[in-house]
Design a protein around this motif. Sequence first.
Motif, PDB file in Angstrom:
ATOM      1  N   THR A   1      12.136  -1.622 -14.927  1.00 31.32           N
ATOM      2  CA  THR A   1      12.457  -1.990 -13.552  1.00 31.32           C
ATOM      3  C   THR A   1      11.292  -2.798 -13.008  1.00 31.32           C
ATOM      4  O   THR A   1      10.376  -2.276 -12.372  1.00 31.32           O
ATOM      5  N   PHE A   2      11.333  -4.084 -13.251  1.00 35.48           N
ATOM      6  CA  PHE A   2      10.221  -4.988 -13.015  1.00 35.48           C
ATOM      7  C   PHE A   2       9.656  -4.904 -11.606  1.00 35.48           C
ATOM      8  O   PHE A   2       8.438  -4.897 -11.406  1.00 35.48           O
ATOM      9  N   ARG A   3      10.512  -4.835 -10.617  1.00 35.04           N
ATOM     10  CA  ARG A   3      10.098  -5.008  -9.236  1.00 35.04           C
ATOM     11  C   ARG A   3       9.179  -3.917  -8.704  1.00 35.04           C
ATOM     12  O   ARG A   3       8.558  -4.112  -7.651  1.00 35.04           O
ATOM     13  N   VAL A   4       9.062  -2.781  -9.365  1.00 39.52           N
ATOM     14  CA  VAL A   4       8.242  -1.679  -8.854  1.00 39.52           C
ATOM     15  C   VAL A   4       6.901  -1.550  -9.586  1.00 39.52           C
ATOM     16  O   VAL A   4       6.172  -0.587  -9.356  1.00 39.52           O
ATOM     17  N   TYR A   5       6.559  -2.505 -10.421  1.00 38.41           N
ATOM     18  CA  TYR A   5       5.302  -2.455 -11.165  1.00 38.41           C
ATOM     19  C   TYR A   5       4.413  -3.642 -10.837  1.00 38.41           C
ATOM     20  O   TYR A   5       4.879  -4.779 -10.751  1.00 38.41           O
ATOM     21  N   ALA A   6       3.129  -3.368 -10.661  1.00 40.57           N
ATOM     22  CA  ALA A   6       2.160  -4.442 -10.549  1.00 40.57           C
ATOM     23  C   ALA A   6       2.095  -5.220 -11.861  1.00 40.57           C
ATOM     24  O   ALA A   6       2.354  -4.678 -12.936  1.00 40.57           O
ATOM     25  N   MET A   7       1.737  -6.486 -11.757  1.00 42.21           N
ATOM     26  CA  MET A   7       1.606  -7.353 -12.920  1.00 42.21           C
ATOM     27  C   MET A   7       0.254  -8.050 -12.882  1.00 42.21           C
ATOM     28  O   MET A   7      -0.317  -8.266 -11.811  1.00 42.21           O
TER      29      MET A   7
ATOM     30  N   ARG B   1       4.866  -4.988  -4.833  1.00 38.38           N
ATOM     31  CA  ARG B   1       5.694  -5.589  -3.794  1.00 38.38           C
ATOM     32  C   ARG B   1       5.514  -7.104  -3.699  1.00 38.38           C
ATOM     33  O   ARG B   1       6.367  -7.795  -3.138  1.00 38.38           O
ATOM     34  N   GLY B   2       4.401  -7.605  -4.220  1.00 40.90           N
ATOM     35  CA  GLY B   2       4.163  -9.035  -4.173  1.00 40.90           C
ATOM     36  C   GLY B   2       3.466  -9.523  -2.925  1.00 40.90           C
ATOM     37  O   GLY B   2       3.394 -10.737  -2.697  1.00 40.90           O
TER      38      GLY B   2
ATOM     39  N   CYS C   1      -0.184 -11.584 -20.298  1.00 43.51           N
ATOM     40  CA  CYS C   1       0.320 -10.890 -19.125  1.00 43.51           C
ATOM     41  C   CYS C   1       0.532  -9.428 -19.472  1.00 43.51           C
ATOM     42  O   CYS C   1       0.699  -9.057 -20.638  1.00 43.51           O
ATOM     43  N   ALA C   2       0.496  -8.580 -18.444  1.00 41.24           N
ATOM     44  CA  ALA C   2       0.612  -7.148 -18.650  1.00 41.24           C
ATOM     45  C   ALA C   2       1.275  -6.498 -17.450  1.00 41.24           C
ATOM     46  O   ALA C   2       1.161  -6.993 -16.324  1.00 41.24           O
ATOM     47  N   THR C   3       1.943  -5.391 -17.698  1.00 39.96           N
ATOM     48  CA  THR C   3       2.588  -4.634 -16.640  1.00 39.96           C
ATOM     49  C   THR C   3       1.867  -3.307 -16.447  1.00 39.96           C
ATOM     50  O   THR C   3       1.458  -2.655 -17.410  1.00 39.96           O
ATOM     51  N   HIS C   4       1.701  -2.906 -15.191  1.00 41.51           N
ATOM     52  CA  HIS C   4       0.980  -1.687 -14.869  1.00 41.51           C
ATOM     53  C   HIS C   4       1.731  -0.455 -15.360  1.00 41.51           C
ATOM     54  O   HIS C   4       2.961  -0.473 -15.473  1.00 41.51           O
ATOM     55  N   ARG C   5       0.990   0.614 -15.609  1.00 37.11           N
ATOM     56  CA  ARG C   5       1.556   1.808 -16.216  1.00 37.11           C
ATOM     57  C   ARG C   5       2.316   2.712 -15.258  1.00 37.11           C
ATOM     58  O   ARG C   5       3.083   3.578 -15.701  1.00 37.11           O
TER      59      ARG C   5
ATOM     60  N   TYR D   1       4.989   1.393  -8.276  1.00 39.44           N
ATOM     61  CA  TYR D   1       4.416   1.118  -6.950  1.00 39.44           C
ATOM     62  C   TYR D   1       2.905   0.951  -7.026  1.00 39.44           C
ATOM     63  O   TYR D   1       2.163   1.414  -6.157  1.00 39.44           O
ATOM     64  N   SER D   2       2.448   0.282  -8.034  1.00 38.34           N
ATOM     65  CA  SER D   2       1.030   0.131  -8.332  1.00 38.34           C
ATOM     66  C   SER D   2       0.423  -1.076  -7.628  1.00 38.34           C
ATOM     67  O   SER D   2       1.107  -2.047  -7.289  1.00 38.34           O
TER      68      SER D   2
END
Length: 126
Positions: free
Chosen positions: A28-34, A54-55, A96-100, A103-104
Amino acid sequence: QVQLVESGGGLVQAGGSLRLSCAVAGRTFRVYAMAWFRQGPGKERDFVAAINWRGDTTNYAVSVKGRFTISRDNAKNTVLLQMNSLKPEDTAIYFCATHRVRYSGASSSPGEYDYWGQGTQVTVSS
């Protein structure tokens, strides 16, 4: 499984621009920091830029602040890195990486990111 695929790297002259893209699947891409990190030849991985879940918050390394811009397009599950005024010292493989966690925030710590792309090469000639 979570997969990240970077694209947009290449060879440019100093002062030029590139736009990197990272497509994310399996989460669920939208809820993780990148975030974006980079690694030059013989060097450790360095933080480049991050954007919170949230961007509305971004974080940049001092070396790229004012030249690079990170953004996200939640509709496309994609994070972008616009790189302007490129310098030879920007030459590196960009990951690139996605936070673990959900809501990060826009963390600069690589240990807080759990999934990574394969990297895309950016080479800046002088």
